[in-house]
Design a protein around this motif. Structure first.
Motif, PDB file in Angstrom:
ATOM      1  N   LEU A  20       0.372   2.788 -20.042  1.00  0.00           N
ATOM      2  CA  LEU A  20       0.246   2.253 -18.700  1.00  0.00           C
ATOM      3  C   LEU A  20       0.163   3.398 -17.696  1.00  0.00           C
ATOM      4  O   LEU A  20       0.784   4.446 -17.887  1.00  0.00           O
ATOM      5  N   SER A  21      -0.593   3.164 -16.635  1.00  0.00           N
ATOM      6  CA  SER A  21      -0.725   4.146 -15.561  1.00  0.00           C
ATOM      7  C   SER A  21      -0.356   3.514 -14.237  1.00  0.00           C
ATOM      8  O   SER A  21      -0.528   2.300 -14.043  1.00  0.00           O
ATOM      9  N   CYS A  22       0.115   4.325 -13.332  1.00  0.00           N
ATOM     10  CA  CYS A  22       0.461   3.867 -11.982  1.00  0.00           C
ATOM     11  C   CYS A  22       0.082   4.980 -11.020  1.00  0.00           C
ATOM     12  O   CYS A  22       0.490   6.125 -11.180  1.00  0.00           O
ATOM     13  N   ALA A  23      -0.700   4.622 -10.005  1.00  0.00           N
ATOM     14  CA  ALA A  23      -1.115   5.615  -9.018  1.00  0.00           C
ATOM     15  C   ALA A  23      -0.909   5.074  -7.616  1.00  0.00           C
ATOM     16  O   ALA A  23      -1.059   3.870  -7.385  1.00  0.00           O
ATOM     17  N   PRO A  24      -0.586   5.921  -6.663  1.00  0.00           N
ATOM     18  CA  PRO A  24      -0.343   7.343  -6.861  1.00  0.00           C
ATOM     19  C   PRO A  24       1.105   7.608  -7.259  1.00  0.00           C
ATOM     20  O   PRO A  24       2.012   6.855  -6.891  1.00  0.00           O
ATOM     21  N   SER A  25       1.334   8.647  -8.025  1.00  0.00           N
ATOM     22  CA  SER A  25       2.720   9.036  -8.275  1.00  0.00           C
ATOM     23  C   SER A  25       3.233   9.754  -7.023  1.00  0.00           C
ATOM     24  O   SER A  25       2.440  10.231  -6.210  1.00  0.00           O
ATOM     25  N   ARG A  26       4.530   9.768  -6.874  1.00  0.00           N
ATOM     26  CA  ARG A  26       5.141  10.345  -5.694  1.00  0.00           C
ATOM     27  C   ARG A  26       6.236  11.301  -6.100  1.00  0.00           C
ATOM     28  O   ARG A  26       6.786  11.207  -7.196  1.00  0.00           O
ATOM     29  N   SER A  27       6.583  12.193  -5.214  1.00  0.00           N
ATOM     30  CA  SER A  27       7.610  13.202  -5.497  1.00  0.00           C
ATOM     31  C   SER A  27       9.001  12.668  -5.215  1.00  0.00           C
ATOM     32  O   SER A  27       9.800  13.292  -4.532  1.00  0.00           O
ATOM     33  N   VAL A  28       9.249  11.490  -5.756  1.00  0.00           N
ATOM     34  CA  VAL A  28      10.546  10.829  -5.623  1.00  0.00           C
ATOM     35  C   VAL A  28      10.815  10.135  -6.944  1.00  0.00           C
ATOM     36  O   VAL A  28       9.989  10.170  -7.853  1.00  0.00           O
ATOM     37  N   SER A  29      11.956   9.496  -7.061  1.00  0.00           N
ATOM     38  CA  SER A  29      12.230   8.723  -8.272  1.00  0.00           C
ATOM     39  C   SER A  29      11.228   7.580  -8.398  1.00  0.00           C
ATOM     40  O   SER A  29      10.974   6.857  -7.435  1.00  0.00           O
ATOM     41  N   ASN A  72      -1.895  12.929 -10.167  1.00  0.00           N
ATOM     42  CA  ASN A  72      -1.164  12.091  -9.226  1.00  0.00           C
ATOM     43  C   ASN A  72      -0.877  10.710  -9.811  1.00  0.00           C
ATOM     44  O   ASN A  72      -1.020   9.681  -9.138  1.00  0.00           O
ATOM     45  N   THR A  73      -0.479  10.700 -11.091  1.00  0.00           N
ATOM     46  CA  THR A  73      -0.318   9.445 -11.816  1.00  0.00           C
ATOM     47  C   THR A  73       0.981   9.430 -12.600  1.00  0.00           C
ATOM     48  O   THR A  73       1.400  10.444 -13.157  1.00  0.00           O
TER      49      THR A  73
END
Length: 120
Positions: A20-29, A72-73
């Motif tokens: 599974l993928s999720c975008a955008p990833s973030r610099s947090v939990s 960014n994923t």
């Protein structure tokens, strides 16, 4: 407002794998949750800002959460899938303090979900 978009769900036989993928990833939990029909949403895995991870007991050793900063994923690699893994899977981000890492109340932003179906 953060808009998260999941992808990669599908139908597989028991023992198979999905990523599974999720975008955008973030610099947090960030975290993955799942919800089966008639059941409460449950935490599956989370990754902290520094890369620390936690997993639900039911998926430990079979699932792996990771981030690809260049893409960014956020990913969830799911191996040795079981019929009981069948659910809608959601990614979430921006954990609030005061809740556990895999508590759905902890997260501010959610995607729309991607369906995973595992047949026996």
């Amino acid at each position: 407002q953060v808009q998260l978009v999941e992808s990669g769900g599908g139908s597989v036989q028991a023992g198979g794998s999905l990523r599974l993928s999720c975008a955008p990833s973030r610099s947090v939990s960030m975290a993955w949750f799942r919800q089966a029909p008639g059941k409460q949403r449950e935490g599956v895995a989370r990754i902290s800002r520094d890369g620390s991870t936690d997993y639900a007991y039911s998926v430990k050793g079979r699932f792996s959460i990771s981030k690809d900063n260049a893409k960014n994923t956020l990913f969830l690699q799911m191996n040795s899938l079981k019929p009981e893994d069948t659910a809608m899977y959601y990614c979430a981000s921006d954990r609030r303090l005061g809740y556990g890492y895999l508590d759905p109340r902890a997260y501010n932003y959610w995607g729309q979900g991607t369906q995973v179906t595992v047949s026996s």
